[in-house]
Design an enzyme around this catalytic site. Structure first.
Site, PDB file in Angstrom:
ATOM      1  N   ASP A   1      42.085  27.520  36.282  1.00  0.00           N
ATOM      2  CA  ASP A   1      40.895  26.641  36.241  1.00  0.00           C
ATOM      3  C   ASP A   1      40.668  25.868  34.938  1.00  0.00           C
ATOM      4  OD1 ASP A   1      40.717  28.609  38.164  1.00  0.00           O
ATOM      5  OD2 ASP A   1      38.703  29.220  37.650  1.00  0.00           O
TER       6      ASP A   1
ATOM      7  N   SER B   1      36.315  31.957  33.757  1.00  0.00           N
ATOM      8  CA  SER B   1      35.881  30.554  33.749  1.00  0.00           C
ATOM      9  C   SER B   1      34.419  30.370  33.360  1.00  0.00           C
ATOM     10  CB  SER B   1      36.123  29.951  35.127  1.00  0.00           C
ATOM     11  OG  SER B   1      37.514  29.853  35.327  1.00  0.00           O
TER      12      SER B   1
HETATM   13  C1  FRU Z   1      39.039  30.747  40.139  1.00  0.00           C
HETATM   14  C2  FRU Z   1      38.906  32.064  39.407  1.00  0.00           C
HETATM   15  C3  FRU Z   1      37.528  32.200  38.804  1.00  0.00           C
HETATM   16  C4  FRU Z   1      37.763  33.148  37.691  1.00  0.00           C
HETATM   17  C5  FRU Z   1      39.135  32.754  37.207  1.00  0.00           C
HETATM   18  C6  FRU Z   1      39.953  33.874  36.664  1.00  0.00           C
HETATM   19  O1  FRU Z   1      40.338  30.315  40.299  1.00  0.00           O
HETATM   20  O2  FRU Z   1      39.174  33.127  40.293  1.00  0.00           O
HETATM   21  O3  FRU Z   1      36.528  32.606  39.706  1.00  0.00           O
HETATM   22  O4  FRU Z   1      36.792  33.042  36.683  1.00  0.00           O
HETATM   23  O5  FRU Z   1      39.794  32.172  38.312  1.00  0.00           O
HETATM   24  O6  FRU Z   1      41.129  33.412  36.078  1.00  0.00           O
END
Ligand code: FRU
Length: 503
Positions: free
Chosen positions: A22, A79
């Protein structure tokens, strides 16, 4: 870093080394766009989550900087978002940059934390009393805080994903947060899990007197083609609750491809709302045929609202800054296709990095389209199926489509819900398929297509982003030939231009 990866994009942002998912903490400050991202500096699979960091003056040319926020004793740095604290609400100085992220570990669960920067986002100091927010009901999936200023209440707001809903909170000092409401249970594609929210206000049909709130909801699973995807809800916000204009079962997709996820927007960009997607899908993100790095961002997109058949939709068009990538333009004279027409090697010397722009008028054809293909016969098929009213991109014969390793692969630790364990499961091919979008989103008898190809990705924008479709492809040689075809009639192609793209 020497490039050992055949599929490393020419003009899309990737980490130089390591794993990326992300986009995080997107914020504009003092002439720089900051792109933080879910980053594993130690390998090209998910793990050890940090916030990696790149900056750009134009959203296209990125400079790689050191990771900005490192994993710590509270766990992974998951994230989140960043803001510029113009009012010094948190007391770290006027215009301090403040990051909000989720700390995730088996010991502490998922909790929201903050960190501040006084050097334009290069380095961050974590707040000594973290966390700033924990779930009131012990929820396991509670993450990805997006913080924004809500003018009518003169307060900061936070929207956080909480399993199958999004939760709103408000605060005056960015440290103490009060729960307001939740939205989303039963809404949109089912089954799902909500991740990476955003909440933006946009003018409808460009009219600043008529603004609507849009909740961006990334869901995994829930994509209509399997795995991860981004949907959105249009509605009203009264400072406490979000009310969606449409019934729960109405689903609106921000992108109709299979490799568009965790899309969120920049803070502090005034009236422009610019989103950055991660260009992959959790079904196979860890096993793409790449070694040195893994993960790229799709091109940044500008979001806007338009009305069609009494409904409000969000368009996602490639940002105008992408035009700076055009190196050499090859205009092609208008032509008509009945049956087949091959343009041999039109993309030669473009090294698999180009843009193809055109107006297509299907006329009386039942189907009109073209293949991007190479000498090995590998092809990505893009066509308008007028009978079904669909734009289709089919990658079943696009090159490497079987991403399995020895019939089994490790499911990502994250997806097991337990950060210490990895599982082996039986493999199924989630990659070889076509994706489609309804042409009813568009207005005319003529469709404007703007297509970006870059080593291992194809992004299609129709009519200024009314349809966006983002898909990975792994051809073993660059596609250099275009083969046009129609069924049941004659179609016109006009204003076609091919651009070699480069930095
Ligand atoms: C989305 C996610 C988020 C999380 C992150 C972990 O792709 O699953 O919800 O914060 O990736 O890397």
């Amino acid at each position: 870093v020497a490039n050992t990866d055949y599929y490393r994009p020419v003009y899309h942002h990737t980490p130089q080394y390591g794993w990326m998912n992300d986009a995080n903490g997107l914020v504009y400050k003092d002439g720089e766009y900051h792109l933080y991202f879910q980053y594993n500096p130690y390998g090209s699979r998910w793990g050890n989550m940090h916030w990696g960091h790149s900056v750009s003056k134009d959203l296209i040319h990125w400079e790689h900087l050191k990771p900005a926020i490192a994993r710590d004793t509270l766990g992974h740095i998951f994230s989140g978002s960043s803001i510029v604290d113009h009012r010094n609400s948190a007391g770290y100085g006027k215009d301090a940059m403040i990051a909000f992220y989720t700390s995730a570990s088996d010991e502490h669960g998922q909790i929201q934390c903050m960190a501040y920067s006084n050097d334009n986002g290069r380095t961050f100091t974590k707040y000594e009393k973290n966390p700033i927010l924990t779930p009131f009901d012990g929820l396991k999936d509670f993450r990805d805080p997006k913080v924004f200023w809500y003018e009518p209440a003169q307060k900061w707001y936070m929207i956080v994903s909480a399993d199958k809903e999004m939760r709103f909170y408000s605060s005056s000092n960015l440290k103490e947060w009060e729960f307001l409401s939740g939205f989303g249970k039963g809404y949109g594609a089912q089954p799902n899990q909500f991740e990476c929210p955003d909440f933006v206000q946009l003018a409808v049909d460009g009219n600043p007197e008529n603004k609507k709130w849009v909740m961006i909801v990334n869901i995994n699973p829930g994509c209509m083609f399997g795995g991860s995807a981004t949907e959105y809800f249009v509605g009203e916000f009264d400072g406490k609750e979000f009310k969606c204009d449409t019934k729960p079962e109405v689903v609106k997709w921000l992108d109709y491809g299979k490799d568009h996820y965790a899309t969120v927007c920049f803070s502090n960009t005034g009236d422009r709302v610019i989103a950055v997607p991660w260009m992959s899908n959790w079904q196979y993100a860890n096993i793409t045929p790449i070694k040195q790095y893994r993960g790229a961002n799709a091109l940044p997109r500008e979001l806007s609202l338009y009305t069609k058949d009494g409904q409000i939709y969000m368009a996602a068009n490639v940002v105008k800054e992408a035009q700076s990538l055009r190196k050499d333009a090859r205009p092609i004279e208008n032509f008509t296709v009945k049956g087949e027409l091959e343009m041999d090697t039109v993309f030669s010397k473009m090294e698999g990095a180009y843009e193809l722009e055109m107006d297509v008028t299907p006329g009386n054809a039942r189907l009109v389209g073209f293949d991007l293909m190479n000498e090995k016969g590998e092809k990505s098929k893009i066509y308008l199926d007028m009978k079904e009213g669909r734009l289709v991109m089919d990658r079943t014969e696009s090159g490497i489509v079987d991403l399995k390793r020895n019939g089994k692969f490790d499911v990502h630790a994250k997806e097991t819900g337990n950060y210490r364990k990895t599982l082996s499961v039986n493999y199924q091919n989630d990659f070889a398929l076509g994706t489609w979008a309804p042409l009813s989103l568009c207005e005319d008898k003529t469709y404007h297509l703007d297509i970006f190809v870059d080593k291992c990705s194809i992004e299609i924008f129709v009519d200024g982003g009314r349809i966006a479709m983002t898909n990975l492809v792994f051809p073993t040689k660059p596609y250099d030939t275009l083969r046009f075809y129609t069924e049941g009639g004659e179609a016109e192609f006009s204003n076609m231009k091919i651009y070699k793209l480069g930095m």
